[in-house]
Design a protein around this motif. Structure first.
Motif, PDB file in Angstrom:
ATOM      1  N   GLY A 102      42.053  50.939 -46.020  1.00 42.18           N
ATOM      2  CA  GLY A 102      41.274  50.544 -46.656  1.00 42.18           C
ATOM      3  C   GLY A 102      42.048  48.927 -46.759  1.00 42.18           C
ATOM      4  O   GLY A 102      41.478  47.682 -47.321  1.00 42.18           O
ATOM      5  N   SER A 103      43.232  48.397 -46.546  1.00 38.77           N
ATOM      6  CA  SER A 103      43.248  47.003 -46.270  1.00 38.77           C
ATOM      7  C   SER A 103      42.783  46.256 -45.243  1.00 38.77           C
ATOM      8  O   SER A 103      42.670  44.939 -45.654  1.00 38.77           O
ATOM      9  CB  SER A 103      44.972  46.524 -45.491  1.00 38.77           C
ATOM     10  N   ILE A 104      42.116  47.086 -43.954  1.00 43.46           N
ATOM     11  CA  ILE A 104      41.238  46.382 -43.199  1.00 43.46           C
ATOM     12  C   ILE A 104      39.722  46.020 -43.531  1.00 43.46           C
ATOM     13  O   ILE A 104      39.095  44.548 -43.759  1.00 43.46           O
ATOM     14  CB  ILE A 104      41.472  47.218 -41.715  1.00 43.46           C
ATOM     15  N   ILE A 105      39.548  46.995 -44.349  1.00 45.92           N
ATOM     16  CA  ILE A 105      38.276  47.601 -45.480  1.00 45.92           C
ATOM     17  C   ILE A 105      38.070  45.607 -46.355  1.00 45.92           C
ATOM     18  O   ILE A 105      37.179  45.015 -46.233  1.00 45.92           O
ATOM     19  CB  ILE A 105      37.843  48.165 -45.629  1.00 45.92           C
ATOM     20  N   SER A 106      39.238  45.976 -46.900  1.00 43.76           N
ATOM     21  CA  SER A 106      39.505  45.281 -48.505  1.00 43.76           C
ATOM     22  C   SER A 106      39.612  43.674 -47.887  1.00 43.76           C
ATOM     23  O   SER A 106      38.548  42.624 -48.896  1.00 43.76           O
ATOM     24  CB  SER A 106      39.778  45.328 -49.063  1.00 43.76           C
ATOM     25  N   SER A 107      40.068  43.558 -47.058  1.00 43.85           N
ATOM     26  CA  SER A 107      40.742  41.922 -46.573  1.00 43.85           C
ATOM     27  C   SER A 107      39.742  41.414 -45.963  1.00 43.85           C
ATOM     28  O   SER A 107      39.764  39.996 -45.566  1.00 43.85           O
ATOM     29  CB  SER A 107      41.894  41.828 -46.433  1.00 43.85           C
ATOM     30  N   SER A 108      39.189  41.550 -44.870  1.00 47.52           N
ATOM     31  CA  SER A 108      38.113  41.878 -43.810  1.00 47.52           C
ATOM     32  C   SER A 108      36.671  41.303 -44.666  1.00 47.52           C
ATOM     33  O   SER A 108      35.712  40.088 -44.876  1.00 47.52           O
ATOM     34  CB  SER A 108      37.685  42.518 -42.773  1.00 47.52           C
ATOM     35  N   PHE A 109      36.545  42.028 -46.171  1.00 49.76           N
ATOM     36  CA  PHE A 109      35.531  41.669 -46.562  1.00 49.76           C
ATOM     37  C   PHE A 109      36.119  40.644 -47.665  1.00 49.76           C
ATOM     38  O   PHE A 109      35.127  39.784 -47.322  1.00 49.76           O
ATOM     39  CB  PHE A 109      34.514  43.447 -47.263  1.00 49.76           C
ATOM     40  N   ILE A 110      36.514  40.333 -48.168  1.00 50.43           N
ATOM     41  CA  ILE A 110      37.352  39.045 -48.917  1.00 50.43           C
ATOM     42  C   ILE A 110      36.528  37.980 -47.719  1.00 50.43           C
ATOM     43  O   ILE A 110      36.494  37.141 -48.479  1.00 50.43           O
ATOM     44  CB  ILE A 110      37.803  39.321 -49.718  1.00 50.43           C
ATOM     45  N   ILE A 111      37.476  37.689 -46.651  1.00 54.08           N
ATOM     46  CA  ILE A 111      37.743  36.871 -45.571  1.00 54.08           C
ATOM     47  C   ILE A 111      36.512  36.475 -45.663  1.00 54.08           C
ATOM     48  O   ILE A 111      35.660  35.608 -45.885  1.00 54.08           O
ATOM     49  CB  ILE A 111      38.000  37.078 -44.911  1.00 54.08           C
ATOM     50  N   PHE A 112      35.119  37.337 -45.509  1.00 51.87           N
ATOM     51  CA  PHE A 112      34.005  37.107 -45.363  1.00 51.87           C
ATOM     52  C   PHE A 112      33.302  37.073 -45.959  1.00 51.87           C
ATOM     53  O   PHE A 112      32.248  35.364 -46.018  1.00 51.87           O
ATOM     54  CB  PHE A 112      33.326  38.873 -44.906  1.00 51.87           C
ATOM     55  N   LEU A 113      33.439  36.842 -47.219  1.00 51.29           N
ATOM     56  CA  LEU A 113      32.485  35.993 -49.032  1.00 51.29           C
ATOM     57  C   LEU A 113      33.391  34.480 -48.636  1.00 51.29           C
ATOM     58  O   LEU A 113      32.535  33.795 -48.783  1.00 51.29           O
ATOM     59  CB  LEU A 113      33.187  37.021 -50.153  1.00 51.29           C
ATOM     60  N   ILE A 114      34.394  34.405 -48.143  1.00 54.27           N
ATOM     61  CA  ILE A 114      34.587  32.747 -48.684  1.00 54.27           C
ATOM     62  C   ILE A 114      34.406  32.083 -47.298  1.00 54.27           C
ATOM     63  O   ILE A 114      33.896  31.539 -47.869  1.00 54.27           O
ATOM     64  CB  ILE A 114      36.927  33.282 -48.523  1.00 54.27           C
ATOM     65  N   ILE A 115      34.930  32.598 -46.331  1.00 55.68           N
ATOM     66  CA  ILE A 115      34.135  32.051 -45.080  1.00 55.68           C
ATOM     67  C   ILE A 115      32.064  31.142 -45.266  1.00 55.68           C
ATOM     68  O   ILE A 115      31.939  30.782 -45.216  1.00 55.68           O
ATOM     69  CB  ILE A 115      34.309  32.883 -44.234  1.00 55.68           C
ATOM     70  N   ILE A 116      31.407  32.857 -45.478  1.00 57.39           N
ATOM     71  CA  ILE A 116      30.155  32.382 -45.851  1.00 57.39           C
ATOM     72  C   ILE A 116      30.250  31.565 -47.157  1.00 57.39           C
ATOM     73  O   ILE A 116      28.692  31.112 -46.885  1.00 57.39           O
ATOM     74  CB  ILE A 116      29.724  33.725 -45.582  1.00 57.39           C
ATOM     75  N   GLY A 117      31.124  31.730 -48.168  1.00 55.51           N
ATOM     76  CA  GLY A 117      30.575  30.829 -49.118  1.00 55.51           C
ATOM     77  C   GLY A 117      31.379  29.204 -48.857  1.00 55.51           C
ATOM     78  O   GLY A 117      30.045  27.904 -49.360  1.00 55.51           O
ATOM     79  N   LEU A 118      32.019  29.343 -48.635  1.00 49.66           N
ATOM     80  CA  LEU A 118      32.207  27.956 -47.521  1.00 49.66           C
ATOM     81  C   LEU A 118      30.832  27.010 -46.814  1.00 49.66           C
ATOM     82  O   LEU A 118      30.635  25.859 -47.196  1.00 49.66           O
ATOM     83  CB  LEU A 118      33.525  27.135 -47.031  1.00 49.66           C
ATOM     84  N   ILE A 119      30.314  28.070 -46.111  1.00 45.40           N
ATOM     85  CA  ILE A 119      29.898  27.233 -45.299  1.00 45.40           C
ATOM     86  C   ILE A 119      28.183  26.928 -45.799  1.00 45.40           C
ATOM     87  O   ILE A 119      27.857  25.881 -45.613  1.00 45.40           O
ATOM     88  CB  ILE A 119      29.415  28.093 -44.087  1.00 45.40           C
TER      89      ILE A 119
END
Length: 474
Positions: free
Chosen positions: A308-325
């Motif tokens: 659960g930690s991998i799924i949630s944290s990886s998706f949150i990081i993805f949203l942050i990175i793609i948002g910044l780009i």
């Protein structure tokens, strides 16, 4: 058809994805899947092309209808990849004359799984790409240091493995990688008053794990277990040696005598025993290697929490990175006109960031658990000695019942077995004689057998029959 648009849907990408999908579909027919397994297996790697060009075809925003399912698949697939990189410790193999193997792996005591689970196995010396699923017959509670699987020598891959291990000059070490185990989240076998298990041939494999689970429940919890009726059909008398696998290689608690079990074995193609008693079950032991490790949970004992930690944290990081780009690189140049950065480019960028986020978080979790659980592997350094001291003598206790008469577990099972030659079980009569408020009917075998028993249970002749089938046809 040849258009690859920038600000609109790409037709070429859709056509490539469609062709890959048709290849997946065409090789999925049962006749191709069973008789040409390698073609089926290799063709299904087309899913990579299918997904990549599908996303390039419809753009990332339209693909969100299927993104959650595929995102979970990517996480699972990468974790399986990390687990498959490690060679596992192969302890022993029991070789049966009916061309059947029981392979015993070393495992960490913290790895637990439910009955009827499966394990994917790869043997690089046979094929570096092929992975085959096999039923786990061991019980993680009854055998905390051993994980066992049973395979029947039927396909090309399994025949090569059987010949390799059963030859007089058999090897003393075999490189093996595994993925899993995978199985049901829970089992409800104990809720029935009577448990009728009907198997055909190697379909007895999942029932071995269930019987061992019942042995553990009767031993550890002293609880009342269901009365067990095992109905197994075999073609030849040599197949009866598969009943030897009902008891684990490392010995069985004497509490098995408290288990109410009745075994009705049917040999359909022989009128009388024709088994050569000189060719009994034999066990071979493999030499340990420092590079091999026990089978362990890739994310440790708290795997669901880590997953659960991998799924949630990886998706949150993805949203942050793609948002910044998007905010600080794409938008200042493109201003949402889609002229500079096309649909295809943005889809590719999203796929790349998703893969990087999953790989980073999953690798960090696996490395952390590997470091934390390193001490658990030290507990099994003397595994061979502990198992050898508890192992029953070589040979088949089924065909040497007098020699094993001093062994209570073996004696209890020998007395419970009734062998019928030259006939098939009268399933309608047997199921009709089952008494009790709740009778669980478990079936594992050919399709015709499953349909016959399902028809009997749904005919209305008894309202206490609860049908469930276990399918292991890949």
């Amino acid at each position: 058809m040849l258009q690859w648009g920038g600000a609109e849907v790409s037709n070429v990408a859709g056509e490539i994805s469609l062709l890959a999908g048709l290849g997946l579909w065409a090789t999925s027919f049962p006749r191709i899947r069973r008789k040409m397994f390698e073609l089926f297996f290799y063709a299904h790697h087309l899913y990579i092309l299918f997904m990549i060009f599908f996303l390039l075809h419809v753009a990332i925003s339209f693909s969100c209808i299927m993104l959650p399912g595929f995102y979970l698949f990517l996480v699972d697939r990468y974790l399986r990849f990390l687990q498959s990189l490690r060679r596992v410790r192969l302890v022993s193999a029991r070789i049966l004359p009916c061309e059947t193997l029981e392979i015993n792996f070393s495992k960490t005591p913290g790895l637990s799984y439910n009955p009827t689970s499966v394990l994917f196995i790869n043997v690089p010396s046979i094929s570096k790409l092929q992975w085959h699923p096999f039923t786990i017959t061991s019980n993680s509670n009854l055998e905390p240091e051993i994980l066992s699987v049973v395979l029947k020598s039927e396909g090309t891959w399994s025949k090569k493995l059987y010949q390799m291990l059963s030859s007089p000059s058999s090897i003393d070490r075999l490189e093996v990688s595994v993925e899993g185990p995978y199985g049901p989240a829970s089992t409800q076998f104990l809720r029935h008053d009577t448990l009728v298990m009907v198997s055909g041939g190697s379909g007895i494999s999942p029932f071995i794990s269930i019987i061992r689970e019942l042995i553990f429940a009767a031993t550890a919890y002293k609880c009342k277990t269901p009365q067990v009726i095992l109905i197994c059909s075999f073609k030849n008398s040599s197949d009866l040696t598969m009943l030897d696998l009902l008891l684990p290689v490392a010995g069985t608690p004497s509490a098995i005598s408290n288990l109410q079990i009745k075994i009705e074995a049917y040999v359909t193609r022989e009128k009388e025993p024709s088994f050569n008693n000189s060719k009994l079950l034999r066990t071979i032991w493999f030499k340990p290697d420092p590079t091999d490790g026990p089978v362990s949970a890739i994310l440790g004992p708290n795997s669901w929490l880590w997953l659960g930690s991998i799924i949630s944290s990886s998706f949150i990081i993805f949203l942050i990175i793609i948002g910044l780009i998007t905010r600080y690189y794409i938008y200042p140049i493109d201003h949402n006109t889609w002229k500079v950065f096309s649909y295809s480019f943005r889809s590719f960028l999203n796929m790349l960031v998703i893969c990087i986020c999953i790989a980073t978080t999953a690798s960090a979790a696996v490395l952390w658990n590997k470091k934390q659980n390193a001490g658990e592997a030290d507990q099994i350094q003397n595994l061979e000695e502990s198992i050898l001291s508890r192992t029953s003598p070589a040979g088949s206790w089924l065909y040497d019942a007098e020699r094993e008469s001093e062994s209570l577990p073996h004696q209890s099972l020998v007395q419970a077995i009734n062998v019928h030659y030259g006939e098939r079980p009268d399933l309608k009569r047997i199921l009709g004689d089952c008494k009790g408020p709740s009778v669980g009917i478990l079936v594992s075998g050919p399709k015709k057998m499953r349909h016959e028993i399902a028809t009997i249970c749904s005919s209305g002749m008894a309202d206490n029959l609860h049908f469930e089938f276990l399918s292991f046809i890949w």
